[in-house]
Design a protein around this motif. Sequence first.
Motif, PDB file in Angstrom:
ATOM      1  N   PHE A  55      35.464  32.469  34.368  1.00  0.00           N
ATOM      2  CA  PHE A  55      34.099  32.887  34.698  1.00  0.00           C
ATOM      3  C   PHE A  55      34.036  34.406  34.829  1.00  0.00           C
ATOM      4  N   GLU A  56      35.004  34.975  35.525  1.00  0.00           N
ATOM      5  CA  GLU A  56      35.070  36.421  35.710  1.00  0.00           C
ATOM      6  C   GLU A  56      35.170  37.121  34.357  1.00  0.00           C
ATOM      7  N   GLN A  57      35.976  36.586  33.454  1.00  0.00           N
ATOM      8  CA  GLN A  57      36.113  37.167  32.108  1.00  0.00           C
ATOM      9  C   GLN A  57      34.785  37.146  31.359  1.00  0.00           C
ATOM     10  N   VAL A  58      34.047  36.032  31.457  1.00  0.00           N
ATOM     11  CA  VAL A  58      32.751  35.922  30.784  1.00  0.00           C
ATOM     12  C   VAL A  58      31.779  36.962  31.354  1.00  0.00           C
ATOM     13  N   VAL A  59      31.755  37.093  32.668  1.00  0.00           N
ATOM     14  CA  VAL A  59      30.869  38.079  33.302  1.00  0.00           C
ATOM     15  C   VAL A  59      31.245  39.489  32.858  1.00  0.00           C
ATOM     16  N   ALA A  97      38.479  43.525  31.958  1.00  0.00           N
ATOM     17  CA  ALA A  97      38.513  42.559  30.860  1.00  0.00           C
ATOM     18  C   ALA A  97      39.900  42.468  30.240  1.00  0.00           C
ATOM     19  N   LEU A  98      40.604  43.585  30.191  1.00  0.00           N
ATOM     20  CA  LEU A  98      41.945  43.594  29.610  1.00  0.00           C
ATOM     21  C   LEU A  98      43.007  43.184  30.627  1.00  0.00           C
ATOM     22  N   ARG A  99      42.551  42.839  31.829  1.00  0.00           N
ATOM     23  CA  ARG A  99      43.430  42.371  32.907  1.00  0.00           C
ATOM     24  C   ARG A  99      44.412  43.430  33.386  1.00  0.00           C
ATOM     25  N   ARG A 100      44.066  44.702  33.218  1.00  0.00           N
ATOM     26  CA  ARG A 100      44.899  45.760  33.794  1.00  0.00           C
ATOM     27  C   ARG A 100      44.647  45.846  35.292  1.00  0.00           C
ATOM     28  N   ASP A 101      43.428  45.528  35.684  1.00  0.00           N
ATOM     29  CA  ASP A 101      43.063  45.488  37.092  1.00  0.00           C
ATOM     30  C   ASP A 101      42.347  44.166  37.334  1.00  0.00           C
ATOM     31  N   SER A 102      42.548  43.601  38.500  1.00  0.00           N
ATOM     32  CA  SER A 102      41.898  42.332  38.777  1.00  0.00           C
ATOM     33  C   SER A 102      40.440  42.517  39.190  1.00  0.00           C
ATOM     34  N   ILE A 103      40.129  43.645  39.818  1.00  0.00           N
ATOM     35  CA  ILE A 103      38.757  43.952  40.211  1.00  0.00           C
ATOM     36  C   ILE A 103      38.502  45.431  39.954  1.00  0.00           C
ATOM     37  N   ILE A 104      37.242  45.803  40.029  1.00  0.00           N
ATOM     38  CA  ILE A 104      36.881  47.214  39.879  1.00  0.00           C
ATOM     39  C   ILE A 104      37.535  47.984  41.028  1.00  0.00           C
ATOM     40  N   GLN A 105      38.210  49.046  40.705  1.00  0.00           N
ATOM     41  CA  GLN A 105      38.928  49.827  41.705  1.00  0.00           C
ATOM     42  C   GLN A 105      37.970  50.731  42.474  1.00  0.00           C
ATOM     43  N   MET A 150      44.657  30.449  32.922  1.00  0.00           N
ATOM     44  CA  MET A 150      43.657  31.060  33.788  1.00  0.00           C
ATOM     45  C   MET A 150      42.882  29.966  34.519  1.00  0.00           C
ATOM     46  N   THR A 151      42.530  30.270  35.743  1.00  0.00           N
ATOM     47  CA  THR A 151      41.734  29.331  36.516  1.00  0.00           C
ATOM     48  C   THR A 151      40.288  29.373  36.035  1.00  0.00           C
ATOM     49  N   VAL A 152      39.498  28.433  36.515  1.00  0.00           N
ATOM     50  CA  VAL A 152      38.088  28.383  36.138  1.00  0.00           C
ATOM     51  C   VAL A 152      37.381  29.662  36.592  1.00  0.00           C
ATOM     52  N   TYR A 153      37.695  30.120  37.800  1.00  0.00           N
ATOM     53  CA  TYR A 153      37.059  31.336  38.284  1.00  0.00           C
ATOM     54  C   TYR A 153      37.467  32.549  37.447  1.00  0.00           C
ATOM     55  N   ILE A 190      34.911  48.556  33.510  1.00  0.00           N
ATOM     56  CA  ILE A 190      34.691  47.138  33.218  1.00  0.00           C
ATOM     57  C   ILE A 190      35.702  46.644  32.188  1.00  0.00           C
ATOM     58  N   VAL A 191      35.967  47.456  31.166  1.00  0.00           N
ATOM     59  CA  VAL A 191      36.922  47.058  30.124  1.00  0.00           C
ATOM     60  C   VAL A 191      38.325  46.896  30.705  1.00  0.00           C
ATOM     61  N   ARG A 192      38.692  47.726  31.663  1.00  0.00           N
ATOM     62  CA  ARG A 192      40.010  47.580  32.315  1.00  0.00           C
ATOM     63  C   ARG A 192      40.146  46.204  32.959  1.00  0.00           C
TER      64      ARG A 192
END
Length: 147
Positions: A7-11, A75-83, A1-4, A71-73
Amino acid sequence: MTVYERFEQVVVITLSGVMSMVIVISLIQLIRHVFTLLVMDALNPLDHKVFQLVFGATMTLLIAMEFKHSIVRVALRRDSIIQVKTVILIGLIALARKFVILDPEASPGKIAALAGATLALGATYWLLRERDDRAAETSEHDPSSSQ
């Protein structure tokens, strides 16, 4: 994973934790209110104020849970951003809640504005769903997409 992405995962994990706390506190408040109404023998669902209190709080919990689920979706990387569809559905649930707790003496203008917003969000959701359905059909019939 990249740094961003880290960061996104932490947020996302932090937001999920905050939403979990909000949901738990709201659930405790709802249980406390309903229990108080039961003990005082005032729980009459036909009373408009009681109905507004109980169902307004319940729908607020549903909105918070749906938001946390989105939000959990992430975090689980099912989606890259909120749909966008999820945000629109949350908006529709919030508008439904507003209609449930609406004061019976609400002005016709307010009701019309809420109805217009509901119609606009509903139409937007329908258009997004149609687009996704067409994209799914295209990928099913496209021989280059199946391997």
